[in-house]
Design an enzyme around this catalytic site. Structure first.
Site, mmCIF file in Angstrom:
data_model
loop_
_atom_site.group_PDB
_atom_site.id
_atom_site.type_symbol
_atom_site.label_atom_id
_atom_site.label_comp_id
_atom_site.label_asym_id
_atom_site.label_seq_id
_atom_site.Cartn_x
_atom_site.Cartn_y
_atom_site.Cartn_z
ATOM 1 N N HIS A 154 26.287 64.953 26.658
ATOM 2 C CA HIS A 154 27.613 64.478 26.327
ATOM 3 C C HIS A 154 28.243 63.697 27.601
ATOM 4 C CE1 HIS A 154 28.187 67.289 22.920
ATOM 5 N NE2 HIS A 154 27.363 66.449 22.663
ATOM 6 N N TYR A 155 28.741 62.690 27.264
ATOM 7 C CA TYR A 155 29.471 61.662 28.536
ATOM 8 C C TYR A 155 30.633 60.860 28.323
ATOM 9 C CZ TYR A 155 26.908 57.965 26.322
ATOM 10 O OH TYR A 155 26.419 57.329 25.118
ATOM 11 N N GLU B 241 31.405 57.018 29.643
ATOM 12 C CA GLU B 241 31.034 55.975 30.316
ATOM 13 C C GLU B 241 31.668 54.736 30.431
ATOM 14 O OE1 GLU B 241 26.080 56.543 30.675
ATOM 15 O OE2 GLU B 241 27.079 54.772 29.478
ATOM 16 N N HIS C 69 30.897 60.232 24.283
ATOM 17 C CA HIS C 69 29.891 60.603 23.363
ATOM 18 C C HIS C 69 30.048 62.297 23.577
ATOM 19 C CE1 HIS C 69 25.504 62.375 22.981
ATOM 20 N NE2 HIS C 69 26.182 62.242 21.742
ATOM 21 N N HIS D 176 20.364 56.958 16.615
ATOM 22 C CA HIS D 176 21.626 57.433 17.201
ATOM 23 C C HIS D 176 21.484 57.240 18.728
ATOM 24 C CE1 HIS D 176 19.738 60.972 18.228
ATOM 25 N NE2 HIS D 176 20.818 61.662 18.662
ATOM 26 N N GLY D 177 20.227 57.078 19.305
ATOM 27 C CA GLY D 177 20.260 57.175 20.804
ATOM 28 C C GLY D 177 18.769 57.059 21.117
ATOM 29 N N CYS E 258 29.034 65.553 15.916
ATOM 30 C CA CYS E 258 28.948 64.904 17.173
ATOM 31 C C CYS E 258 28.798 63.197 17.222
ATOM 32 C CB CYS E 258 27.561 65.299 17.938
ATOM 33 S SG CYS E 258 27.066 64.430 19.569
#
Lengths: 476, 140
Positions: A203-204, A206, A234, A399-400, A98
Site C-alpha cells: 500500500h502507498y 504516491e 492504494h 490491477h498492477g 483494496c
C-alpha cells in the site's frame, strides 16, 4: 507455466478446455513471456475456480496473475445465483475492496520539484502508515455502523471531501446492501482507530508525473496532461476487511459440505448465494467495501490539507476510484442473454466500456478510468474500459504488476537503505517507517508493469491512456 | 530430544510460517514466533505484557489457523507485538498466553502487517521421529 497444457487462441489469450470437475473452460490473458513466467499455481488455481457451482462462461486470469489463495491474484469469475451459483470469501480475499484512486493536482512537475522534499516529509507525517499506526478518528458503535453503511458518502457528510468526489467513485461512493449487523465485534474492534490509515505491504500514497499520453481523446476527457502531477492512493478496508475475510473463510470451509460443495482447496471456501451464510457474507463484505471507500476518502482529505498548507490554492479533484478485491452484482450479456451475475474480481479491476449506465455523465461516452498501480520505483498506468471488454472477462482488467519474487528473496537481494538512496538518485523520494518493508517491496520483486498493461491493452480488456512515473512514495 | 524451532517458507506474494517441536503445543508456539518474525526481529520485542487467548476448532489444522488468527486480532486491536508464547492443548481446545509490548515504530521497525492466516500450505503433522510440524501461509 507449461505451455503444452494450454491452447493458444491469440498472441495474448490462452485457453484451458474443461477437464476433471471443471464446469467451464479457463482463460488466461497474457503474452508468451508473461505466461511462461507465470507460476504453475495459477494453472492449478484457475482450473479449480472453474469447478465451482454456478460459474458462468469461464474462469479468467489477468496478465498480472500470480499464486493467491484459492483464486489466483488476478482472477475473475462470475456466478449465477439462480443456477446454484456461489459467493466465495477466498474469491474476494482478505483485503476487501483494496483499490486505487487518483487525483489531479493541476500542478506541473517543475512547479512541484522545489517542494518535493517538503511534500514527502509532510505527507509522511500527516498520513498514518505502517504497522500499529492509528488515525485521528475514533468511531463509537453508532458511528461505526453509519460508516459501514455510508462509505465515502458518510465521509463526505462528515466534512471529508465534497459531493463531486462521489461521482468519481464506483457505486457512487456507497455500496448498497451493506449490513453492519453481519460484521463481527472483533472486526469492528480492529477498525476503531484505523480509518484514515494506509496500512502496510504494497500500500502507498504516491505523487506521480504524467510522462506519456497514449490515447489523446481519452486523456483529454480524463483531463490528463503530460508533465502534470497526480496523486495516487492504494489501500483497502484495513483490519475490518481482514477480519471479515478470516471469519467467513472459516465459516464457509465448515459449512461447504452441508451445502454439498466439494472444495478442491479449502481457500476456495464458498457458499451458495441463496443461503444464509452466502447472504451474511455479502452483507458483511459490502460493509467492508464501504469501509475501504471511507478510508480512501479520509486519506484524500488529509492529502488535500497537506497541499493546501504547502501550495495554497491547489485543488485536488478525483479522477476515479477503483476497487480490485470485490464481489459485485452486475448485469452481463452471456450468449445473447442479459443475466444478473455475481462477479468476483480478486486482484482485478472493473473496466466498464463506453455507455455503461453506472458511469458518471461526463465519462459515460468514453468509458471507465482503469487505474493500474505500479511498485515503488516503476510506472503506474491509467487505462480506459473498452466495449469489447464486455465480451471478455466480464469487463475486467489487470490491477498492477503482480509479484514475481517472494519477500524472502527480495530481502536477500536488496537492502532498504541502498534502495532508498538508489531511487532518490533517480528522483524518486521514498518515505517509510520500515527499511525492511522497503526491501521486501523492491521494484525488482515485481513483474514488469508495462508488459502487463501492454498485454491487457492488446487483449482488448482495457486501452492504455497514460503512463505515470513516481516522484514521491509514502510506503506503509 | 527434538529441539523446538521455527522457520519461514516462501510463497510468491506472501510468507509461510512453520513451527517444529516435540509436542503439538510446542509446534504451535514456534509457528507463532515465526509469525512475529515476519513483522520484526523477535529480540526487539520485550515480553512485558501478558494476553490470554482461547480458541477451539473441529481439527488441529483449523485450530492452528484459529490460533494464529486470534494472535493477529490481538496484535491489531491492541497494537502489540508478541515474542513469547505458552500454549496448552486439551483435545481441540487451546489455551495460551502471549507476552509482548506495544508497537514502537522506532524500536521495532515493523516491516509489514499480517492480515490473516490462511489455509494455503496448511499442514499439522507428526513425522516418524515423533516431531510435530505446524505450518501455513499468512497473508501480508
Amino acid at each position: 507455466m507449461q505451455l503444452d497444457q494450454l491452447k493458444q487462441v491469440s498472441d495474448v489469450e490462452w485457453r484451458i478446455a474443461p477437464f476433471g470437475k471443471m464446469r467451464v473452460p479457463a482463460v488466461i490473458y497474457a503474452d508468451q513471456a508473461l505466461i511462461t513466467e507465470m507460476d504453475d499455481k495459477v494453472f492449478e488455481q484457475i482450473t479449480n475456480v472453474a469447478t465451482l457451482p454456478g460459474i458462468v462462461q469461464a474462469a479468467y486470469a489477468m496478465p498480472d496473475a500470480h499464486w493467491g489463495y484459492g483464486f489466483p491474484i488476478g482472477g475473475v469469475a462470475a456466478f449465477d445465483a439462480d443456477a446454484g451459483g456461489v459467493v466465495s470469501a477466498g474469491g474476494v480475499g482478505f483485503d476487501i475492496s483494496c483499490g486505487v484512486r487518483t487525483l489531479h493536482t493541476g500542478l506541473k512537475a517543475e512547479d512541484v520539484a522545489p517542494l518535493k522534499q517538503r511534500l514527502a516529509d509532510r505527507l509522511f507525517t500527516h498520513i498514518p502508515a505502517g504497522v500499529g499506526s492509528t488515525g485521528k478518528l475514533r468511531l463509537d458503535a453508532g458511528g461505526m455502523d453509519a460508516m459501514l453503511r455510508g462509505g465515502a458518502r458518510w465521509a463526505v457528510e462528515h466534512g471529508y471531501g465534497s459531493e463531486a468526489d462521489l461521482d468519481r467513485i464506483e457505486e457512487h461512493g456507497c455500496m448498497a446492501g451493506a449490513e453492519p449487523g453481519q460484521v463481527s465485534e472483533h472486526a469492528k474492534r480492529r477498525q476503531r482507530d484505523e480509518i484514515g490509515t494506509l496500512g502496510s505491504g504494497n500500500h502507498y500514497l504516491e505523487l506521480q508525473e504524467i510522462v506519456e499520453i497514449h490515447d489523446t481523446k481519452a486523456a483529454d476527457r480524463f483531463r490528463l496532461r503530460q508533465g502534470e502531477v497526480v496523486v495516487s492512493i492504494h489501500c483497502g478496508s484495513r483490519g475490518l476487511g481482514h477480519q471479515i475475510g478470516t471469519e467467513f473463510l472459516r465459516q464457509m470451509v465448515i459449512a461447504a459440505p452441508g451445502y454439498g460443495i466439494d472444495l478442491p482447496d479449502r481457500e476456495l471456501a464458498c457458499a451458495p448465494i441463496h443461503s444464509p451464510v452466502g447472504q451474511a457474507y455479502l452483507g458483511a463484505m459490502r460493509a467492508a467495501v464501504n469501509c475501504a471507500l471511507a478510508n480512501r476518502q479520509v486519506i484524500t482529505h488529509l492529502t488535500r490539507k497537506v497541499f493546501a498548507d504547502l501550495l495554497p490554492g491547489t485543488h485536488l479533484s478525483l479522477i476515479y476510484d477503483v476497487s480490485h478485491n470485490t464481489c459485485k452484482e452486475e448485469w452481463h450479456t452471456v450468449d445473447g442473454q442479459t443475466r444478473r451475475l455475481y462477479v468476483h474480481r480478486k486482484g482485478a479491476t472493473r473496466a466498464f466500456g463506453p455507455g455503461h449506465p453506472s458511469l458518471p455523465g461526463e465519462l459515460r461516452d468514453i468509458g471507465q478510468p482503469v487505474l493500474i498501480g505500479g511498485s515503488m520505483g516503476t510506472a503506474s498506468y491509467i487505462l480506459v474500459g473498452t466495449e469489447e471488454g464486455g465480451t471478455r472477462a466480464f469487463s475486467s482488467a489487470c490491477h498492477g504488476a503482480g509479484r514475481s519474487m517472494s519477500r524472502h528473496q527480495a530481502t536477500r537481494q536488496w537492502h532498504g537503505r541502498a534502495l532508498v538512496d538508489e531511487l532518490a538518485s533517480q528522483g524518486i523520494l521514498i518515505r517509510s517507517p520500515s527499511l525492511r518493508g522497503v526491501a521486501e517491496e523492491a521494484p525488482g520483486a515485481y513483474k514488469d508493469v508495462s508488459a502487463v498493461v501492454e498485454a491487457a491493452d492488446r487483449a482488448g480488456l482495457a486501452r492504455k491512456v497514460a503512463k505515470l512515473k513516481p516522484l514521491v512514495c509514502i510506503k506503509g | 530430544m527434538i529441539a523446538a524451532r521455527w522457520e519461514h517458507f516462501p510463497h510468491q506474494a506472501d510468507m509461510g510460517v512453520r513451527g517444529v517441536g516435540p509436542t503439538l503445543a510446542a509446534a504451535f508456539e514456534q509457528a507463532a514466533l515465526a509469525m512475529t518474525a515476519i513483522v520484526t526481529d523477535l529480540d526487539w520485542v520485550a515480553p512485558d505484557e501478558a494476553v490470554g487467548i482461547r480458541c477451539e476448532a473441529p481439527d488441529s489444522e483449523l485450530l492452528l489457523v484459529d490460533w494464529l488468527n486470534a494472535l493477529i486480532l490481538e496484535m491489531a486491536a491492541r497494537h502489540m507485538l508478541f515474542s513469547r508464547f505458552e500454549v496448552s492443548l486439551d483435545g481441540q481446545r487451546l489455551h495460551a498466553t502471549a507476552w509482548g509490548e506495544a508497537v514502537d515504530t522506532q524500536k521495532h521497525q515493523p516491516a509489514v502487517e499480517v492480515k490473516g492466516a490462511t489455509y494455503t500450505e496448511l499442514k499439522v503433522v507428526r513425522d516418524e521421529s515423533g516431531q510435530w510440524l505446524a505450518q501455513c501461509v499468512v497473508d501480508v
